[in-house]
Design an enzyme around this catalytic site. Structure first.
Site, PDB file in Angstrom:
ATOM      1  N   ASN A   9       1.006  -1.100   0.098  1.00  0.00           N
ATOM      2  CA  ASN A   9      -0.134  -0.009  -0.312  1.00  0.00           C
ATOM      3  C   ASN A   9       0.828   1.284  -0.018  1.00  0.00           C
ATOM      4  O   ASN A   9       1.327   1.807   0.928  1.00  0.00           O
ATOM      5  CB  ASN A   9      -0.984  -0.232   1.269  1.00  0.00           C
ATOM      6  CG  ASN A   9      -1.767   1.192   1.328  1.00  0.00           C
ATOM      7  OD1 ASN A   9      -1.871   2.010   0.336  1.00  0.00           O
ATOM      8  ND2 ASN A   9      -2.418   1.121   2.433  1.00  0.00           N
ATOM      9  N   ARG A  91      -2.645  -2.097  -3.190  1.00  0.00           N
ATOM     10  CA  ARG A  91      -3.827  -1.244  -2.985  1.00  0.00           C
ATOM     11  C   ARG A  91      -3.761  -0.208  -4.179  1.00  0.00           C
ATOM     12  O   ARG A  91      -2.784   0.363  -4.191  1.00  0.00           O
ATOM     13  CB  ARG A  91      -3.871  -0.810  -1.753  1.00  0.00           C
ATOM     14  CG  ARG A  91      -4.923   0.334  -1.509  1.00  0.00           C
ATOM     15  CD  ARG A  91      -4.872   1.097  -0.274  1.00  0.00           C
ATOM     16  NE  ARG A  91      -6.223   1.662   0.094  1.00  0.00           N
ATOM     17  CZ  ARG A  91      -6.467   2.170   1.298  1.00  0.00           C
ATOM     18  NH1 ARG A  91      -5.614   2.024   2.246  1.00  0.00           N
ATOM     19  NH2 ARG A  91      -7.572   2.717   1.555  1.00  0.00           N
ATOM     20  N   HIS A 179     -12.403   4.068  -0.158  1.00  0.00           N
ATOM     21  CA  HIS A 179     -12.353   3.178   0.905  1.00  0.00           C
ATOM     22  C   HIS A 179     -13.205   1.756   0.841  1.00  0.00           C
ATOM     23  O   HIS A 179     -13.610   1.174   1.634  1.00  0.00           O
ATOM     24  CB  HIS A 179     -13.051   3.798   2.287  1.00  0.00           C
ATOM     25  CG  HIS A 179     -12.135   4.883   2.958  1.00  0.00           C
ATOM     26  ND1 HIS A 179     -12.906   6.051   3.409  1.00  0.00           N
ATOM     27  CD2 HIS A 179     -10.959   5.135   2.961  1.00  0.00           C
ATOM     28  CE1 HIS A 179     -11.842   6.876   3.781  1.00  0.00           C
ATOM     29  NE2 HIS A 179     -10.453   6.390   3.487  1.00  0.00           N
ATOM     30  N   ARG A 239      -8.618  17.169   5.399  1.00  0.00           N
ATOM     31  CA  ARG A 239      -9.451  17.461   4.337  1.00  0.00           C
ATOM     32  C   ARG A 239     -10.729  17.978   4.883  1.00  0.00           C
ATOM     33  O   ARG A 239     -11.378  17.424   5.853  1.00  0.00           O
ATOM     34  CB  ARG A 239      -9.831  16.140   3.343  1.00  0.00           C
ATOM     35  CG  ARG A 239      -8.222  15.762   2.662  1.00  0.00           C
ATOM     36  CD  ARG A 239      -8.620  14.599   2.069  1.00  0.00           C
ATOM     37  NE  ARG A 239      -7.763  13.401   2.843  1.00  0.00           N
ATOM     38  CZ  ARG A 239      -8.018  12.234   2.439  1.00  0.00           C
ATOM     39  NH1 ARG A 239      -9.290  11.765   1.644  1.00  0.00           N
ATOM     40  NH2 ARG A 239      -7.463  11.280   3.244  1.00  0.00           N
ATOM     41  N   GLU A 377      -7.976  -4.135   5.513  1.00  0.00           N
ATOM     42  CA  GLU A 377      -8.049  -3.784   4.061  1.00  0.00           C
ATOM     43  C   GLU A 377      -6.850  -4.819   3.592  1.00  0.00           C
ATOM     44  O   GLU A 377      -6.934  -5.389   2.483  1.00  0.00           O
ATOM     45  CB  GLU A 377      -7.636  -2.619   3.609  1.00  0.00           C
ATOM     46  CG  GLU A 377      -8.965  -1.633   4.034  1.00  0.00           C
ATOM     47  CD  GLU A 377      -8.212  -0.034   4.234  1.00  0.00           C
ATOM     48  OE1 GLU A 377      -7.804   0.231   5.330  1.00  0.00           O
ATOM     49  OE2 GLU A 377      -8.833   0.790   3.504  1.00  0.00           O
TER      50      GLU A 377
END
Ligand code: AMP
Length: 392
Positions: A9, A91, A179, A239, A377
């Site tokens: 990732n 990923r 996600h 963000r 994940e």
């Protein structure tokens, strides 16, 4: 250990990875989990074993993502000398409209992923650099790409629509959602962990440094809070989440900012850090007496509750809310406050179960069942890699 699988990732300043033992009956055993942080500044390799025991904690001479893959390869060799890598799962943040599931990498796939860089300029290039570096190091090892967007494909057209003129939309301007690997993992464990809601209307709240929610119906995503980019929806660490586009026009036209400056404001200086002026990390804000820290947390809760309301409308009601990711899994206070703000839906929290991380944290009479389920994940990527490569 003879054969192993790798999950990578890659981000702008870090390379996270997991080493799994070759699966037996699709069951991967985690051997090691680690990351190289601070790429380009003060890179450091930290690796932990299956039970959290330290396997490495050292400076590594790494200047970029390619160097990080090389440093990882050197560490793997020093640890797992005679072993073989049987597959690498990556990923990848953006699979566009086309990739509705994971794929085995080939030149054609790579070219299509390169074409998506303009849609995710802060993530996709780093994902692809890791794929290139891994391909060079392991030319005979098959690689699989898993996308953060795929799980949301197939949602109703209205949830994907960006209501701008057609000539703009046809260039790929739509709501993709992100996600997705996390949501897919949670959906995959619901039948075992919470069978009573697995086929119901579930809102999954992935609350980490990036945060979003997904509306799940019968295990499928029908709506989500992140949109064309990973800026929309919930308040995040750096963000802003949901924002009137007129504010962005004002940054350009009123405050005469450059595109790079606006990008930095939107991706790095807003959300929790922007409101508090203290930190993007929820742990630093909780318990602080500072009014700006309080306001940042209040806004985080306000947006979360508001988006739960919106997704409840998309689902036509809600049977369960699942909390996951860094904040969702680890902060009883944030979970309690979001559920308190969602009381009008019939959410009733069992405080003891909440403090103990559940998994079920609602009272028996709660109209909406409440859950804490850790996401994974990397395991989801490992499973896809095994399935696609026939590693049974
Ligand atoms: P993630 O992106 O899922 O790794 O989540 C990272 C974020 O989780 C961090 O930035 C923290 O804000 C948050 N976090 C982790 N542990 C806690 C905790 N015990 N309480 C509140 N927030 C936490």
């Amino acid at each position: 250990m003879d054969d192993y699988g790798l999950v990578l990732n890659a981000g702008s300043s870090s390379l996270k990875f997991c080493v799994f033992q070759r699966p037996a009956n699709n069951h991967w055993r985690l051997e090691a989990r680690g990351q190289i942080d601070g790429i380009g500044t003060s890179p450091r390799l930290v690796v932990k074993g299956e039970h959290g025991e330290k396997m490495a904690d050292q400076d590594v001479p790494v200047g970029d993502g390619r160097g990080a893959v090389n440093a990882l390869a050197a560490w793997l060799k020093s640890h797992y000398g005679g072993s073989r890598v049987v597959g690498v799962g990556h990923r990848v943040v953006h699979g566009g409209a086309k990739f509705t599931g994971p794929v085995i990498l080939d030149k054609g796939v790579f070219a299509e992923l390169q074409a998506l860089i303009p849609l995710a300029p802060l993530h996709q290039p780093y994902n692809l650099a890791a794929i290139e570096a891994a391909t060079e190091r392991l030319p005979d090892c098959p690689q699989v790409c898993c996308f953060d967007t795929s799980f949301h494909r197939g949602a109703p057209a209205v949830s994907e629509l960006v209501p701008l003129p057609a000539d703009i939309r046809k260039g790929g301007v739509q709501r993709y959602g992100f996600h997705g690997i996390s949501y897919e993992y949670i959906a995959s464990v619901l039948p075992e962990l919470a069978p009573e809601i697995a086929n119901g209307r579930v809102i999954i709240a992935h609350l980490g440094s990036g945060a979003s929610m997904c509306a799940l119906k019968n295990g499928k995503s029908i709506d989500h809070t992140l949109g064309f980019t990973a800026l929309d929806g919930l308040c995040m660490g750096t963000r802003p989440g949901s924002l009137d586009p007129g504010v962005v026009l004002h940054l350009f036209q009123g405050l005469k900012m450059t595109p790079k400056e606006v990008e930095t404001i939107l991706y790095k200086k807003s959300g929790l850090i922007g409101i508090s002026g203290i930190s993007n990390d929820m742990r630093d804000l909780l318990g602080k007496e500072d009014p700006n820290a309080t306001l940042a947390i209040d806004y985080f809760i306000y947006q979360a509750a508001k988006q739960i309301g919106a997704l409840t409308a998309s689902l036509g009601g809600v049977d369960a809310i699942v909390f996951t990711a860094g904040i969702g899994e680890n902060s009883p206070e944030i979970r309690r406050r979001i559920c308190e703000a969602s009381k009008w839906l019939g959410c009733s929290m069992d405080e003891k179960a909440n403090a103990a991380k559940g998994p079920r944290i609602s009272t028996p009479d709660s109209k909406v069942s409440l859950w804490v389920i850790p996401t994974n994940e990397e395991l989801m990527i490992a499973r896809h890699t095994a399935n696609l490569l026939g590693l049974k």
